[in-house]
Design a protein around this motif. Sequence first.
Motif, PDB file in Angstrom:
ATOM      1  N   ALA A  43     101.265 -69.665  55.708  1.00  0.00           N
ATOM      2  CA  ALA A  43     102.057 -70.403  56.702  1.00  0.00           C
ATOM      3  C   ALA A  43     101.130 -70.834  57.824  1.00  0.00           C
ATOM      4  N   MET A  45     101.318 -70.259  60.837  1.00  0.00           N
ATOM      5  CA  MET A  45     101.083 -69.227  61.846  1.00  0.00           C
ATOM      6  C   MET A  45      99.964 -68.259  61.461  1.00  0.00           C
ATOM      7  N   ARG A  71     101.487 -70.619  48.510  1.00  0.00           N
ATOM      8  CA  ARG A  71     102.409 -69.496  48.276  1.00  0.00           C
ATOM      9  C   ARG A  71     102.658 -69.421  46.779  1.00  0.00           C
ATOM     10  N   MET A  89     101.918 -77.772  56.086  1.00  0.00           N
ATOM     11  CA  MET A  89     102.908 -77.472  57.101  1.00  0.00           C
ATOM     12  C   MET A  89     102.507 -78.087  58.431  1.00  0.00           C
ATOM     13  N   TRP A 165     112.192 -65.012  61.515  1.00  0.00           N
ATOM     14  CA  TRP A 165     110.994 -65.294  60.739  1.00  0.00           C
ATOM     15  C   TRP A 165     109.914 -64.253  60.968  1.00  0.00           C
ATOM     16  N   ASN A 206     111.698 -75.617  61.240  1.00  0.00           N
ATOM     17  CA  ASN A 206     112.013 -74.252  61.654  1.00  0.00           C
ATOM     18  C   ASN A 206     111.239 -73.928  62.925  1.00  0.00           C
ATOM     19  N   VAL A 208     110.401 -71.023  65.455  1.00  0.00           N
ATOM     20  CA  VAL A 208     110.507 -69.579  65.610  1.00  0.00           C
ATOM     21  C   VAL A 208     110.148 -69.207  67.045  1.00  0.00           C
ATOM     22  N   ASP A 229     106.507 -70.970  67.412  1.00  0.00           N
ATOM     23  CA  ASP A 229     105.805 -71.342  66.171  1.00  0.00           C
ATOM     24  C   ASP A 229     106.761 -72.233  65.405  1.00  0.00           C
ATOM     25  N   THR A 230     106.407 -73.479  65.219  1.00  0.00           N
ATOM     26  CA  THR A 230     107.318 -74.303  64.417  1.00  0.00           C
ATOM     27  C   THR A 230     106.647 -74.731  63.118  1.00  0.00           C
ATOM     28  N   GLY A 231     107.441 -74.922  62.113  1.00  0.00           N
ATOM     29  CA  GLY A 231     106.902 -75.334  60.820  1.00  0.00           C
ATOM     30  C   GLY A 231     107.792 -76.369  60.159  1.00  0.00           C
TER      31      GLY A 231
HETATM   32  N1  SER Z   1     106.340 -69.576  60.558  1.00  0.00           N
HETATM   33  C1  SER Z   1     107.469 -70.406  60.261  1.00  0.00           C
HETATM   34  C2  SER Z   1     107.482 -70.861  58.825  1.00  0.00           C
HETATM   35  O1  SER Z   1     106.510 -70.705  58.124  1.00  0.00           O
HETATM   36  C3  SER Z   1     107.471 -71.624  61.158  1.00  0.00           C
HETATM   37  O2  SER Z   1     106.225 -72.228  61.148  1.00  0.00           O
HETATM   38  O3  SER Z   1     108.481 -71.381  58.408  1.00  0.00           O
END
Ligand code: SER
Length: 598
Positions: A43, A45, A71, A89, A165, A206, A208, A229-231
Amino acid sequence: MKKITAEQLRNLYLKFFEDKGHKIIPSASLIPENDPSVLFTTAGMHPLVPYLLGEKHPAGNRLTDVQKCVRTGDIDEVGDASHLTFFEMLGNWSLGDYFNYESIGFSFEFLTGKDYLAIPIERLAVTVFSGDEDCPRDESSANRWKELGIPEDKIFYLPKKNNWWIAGKTGPCGPDTEMFIDRGTEKCSPDCSPACDCGKYLEIWNNVFMQYYKNEDGTYSKLDQKNVDTGMGLERTLCILNGVESVYDIELFEEAKAEIEALTGKKYGESEEVTKAFRIILDHVRTATFLIGDTKGIVPSNVDQGYVLRRLIRRAVRFGRNIVLPDGSLSKIAKCYVEKYKNAYPELVDNQAKIYDELNKEEEKFSKTLNDGLKEFNKVVTHIQGTTFPGKTAFRLYDTFGFPLEITQELAKEQGFTVDVEGYENAFKEHQKKSSVGSEQKFKGGLADQSETTAKLHTATHLMQAALRKVLSPDVSQKGSNITTERLRFDFNFERPMTQDEIKEVERLVNEAIKADVPVTMEEMTVDQARASGAIGLFDSRYGDKVKVYTMGEFSKEICGGPHAQRTGDLGEFHIVKEQSSSAGVRRIKAVLTEKAN
Ligand code: SER
C-alpha cells in the motif's frame, strides 16, 4: 465523469495536490527496505510508516505520490473482472498537518470539480466509522460531508470491519471515510449499503485518519500526531471513469491484450475460459515485469519474493497452455508493458534486457516439465479414493516438475480434490532440512511483525556489519538490508568474493560479541551528535533531526530505527549461510541465528 487515460489521471492527481501545498515524492521500490514482515510494498502507506509514527520527512508534512504496489493474497481470484496482483495507488499524505476536515474537502473538490474528475455529486455515496469502544463515532467527518452537500441518506455509518484501516496485525491505523460511485441500480435490499457486494456501489477512494497504533496485545494507543493517508486505486478509478466493466478493459492493458490475441489467434472475450486465461496472463506478466524491473529487482527463486515471482510466471505459463500461447511469449507481452509504462517508471526501460531474459529463462524451464507434470497429475488423480490429494505427490510435482504447491492445489481444486498440505510439508522437510514454509506464509502481506526473532536478526545485522568492517575494510557500509523471520540479508560494498577464512572470522567475531552478552542500549540524538559519537549508518536527511543510536558494548554503534534484542546474549548462534554477488561492487550475505548448541 471524465474519460481519461492513466497518464492523465496520475498527472491530474499529483498536480491537484501539489497546488494544495503537497510535495510530489517518487514511488518507493516494490521490495520493502528493512521491513521484516512483508515481502512487497502492499500500500502507499507502507514506505511512509516511520513518518506516520513521527519521524520528520525531508520533503515536509504534505506529500503526494503514485505508489507501485503488489498484493498476492488474492492471487487465486485473478481471472475475474476486478482482481489484480499489481496496482498503482494514488495517495496524499498529511504527516501531523491537516486532518479530516481539510482532507474530505480536498477529496470532494477533486472528485466533483469540473477541472478534475467531474463526477456528479448525486453519483457519490460515502461511508464513515460508526464508533466502538476503541474510537468514537466519526460525526465530524459525516458533518463535513453534509456541509459539502452529500445528502444524509448517502452517508453510511459502518463498523471496524468496513471503515478501519490497518496494514497487517499491528501498526499505525485509524478510522476511515470511503467514497463510492453509486451506479444508480436498484438497492438490493432495504439495508443495501456500500458494505454489500451487490455491485450498486463501487469504491473509488479511501481516506484514513491515522491517529492510533495497534499493539501486539490488541489494544490501541494514540499516536503523537494525527495523520491522513489516502489511497485511490488507479486501475479501478480508470475503470469507473471510463465506464468499462472490468479493470482489464482499461487502456493500460490494450497493447498487451492485442499481443496475446496476435500470438494465439484467440479473441479476448470469446469464451469465459479464454477471458480468464487472458486476464491471468495479463496480470501476472505485468506484475513479473515490475518485480524484475524494479530498482531493487528480484529474480525467480525458491524463497521469499523470488518464489512469489516464480509462482506468478509459472501460473501464467500454465494458463497460457489453455489458449495455446507459444513458448517465448511472455517477454513479448512484457515488452508492451515496458513501452506503456516507460514515462511513469523509467526503471523498466533501464532493466528491460533483464526483464526479458529472466522471463524467457523461467518460461523455458517450466515449459519443459509442465506437460509431464500435468500427465503425472492426471494419472494420480484417476487413482485417488476420496477427495484428498496426497502431499507426497504434491511434493514430487514440485521437486521433479517444478510445480509450486499452489499450482497443484489449484489443479486439484478444479477437479474437486484438496491437497494434504501437511503431508507435502513433511515430505519437504524430510527432503530438505530447510523448508520453504516461511515464504508461503508471507503471501498475505501485512505490516510490522516486530517479533523477537526479527529483533534478534536486526541486532545480529549490526554486529555483522561491525565485524565486516574489521575483517574486510573500514569502508564497508550497508547497501541494503532485508530481514524475515528466517534470516537476515545484508548487501554491502566490496569488490570481490569473501574468502572462507574471512567468512569464518566474521562469524567468530559476531559469536564472540554474542557470548560477551552486553546490553543493547538506545539513545536519541541529533545527526551531528551521532556522527560525533562515531556511530555508523545512513546519515542522509530522511532521518530528520533526531535519530536513534543503538550501542552494543564496544562492538557496535549504529543509527537505526530498531527493533532490537535486549542483550547480545539473547541471539543464539550466528551462521553465514551464503555470500554472493548482488550487483557490481556489491556483495550479499545471508545469515541465520540458531539455538545455542550447549
Ligand atoms: N492505506 C489505505 C489503503 O491502502 C489508504 O491509502 O487503502
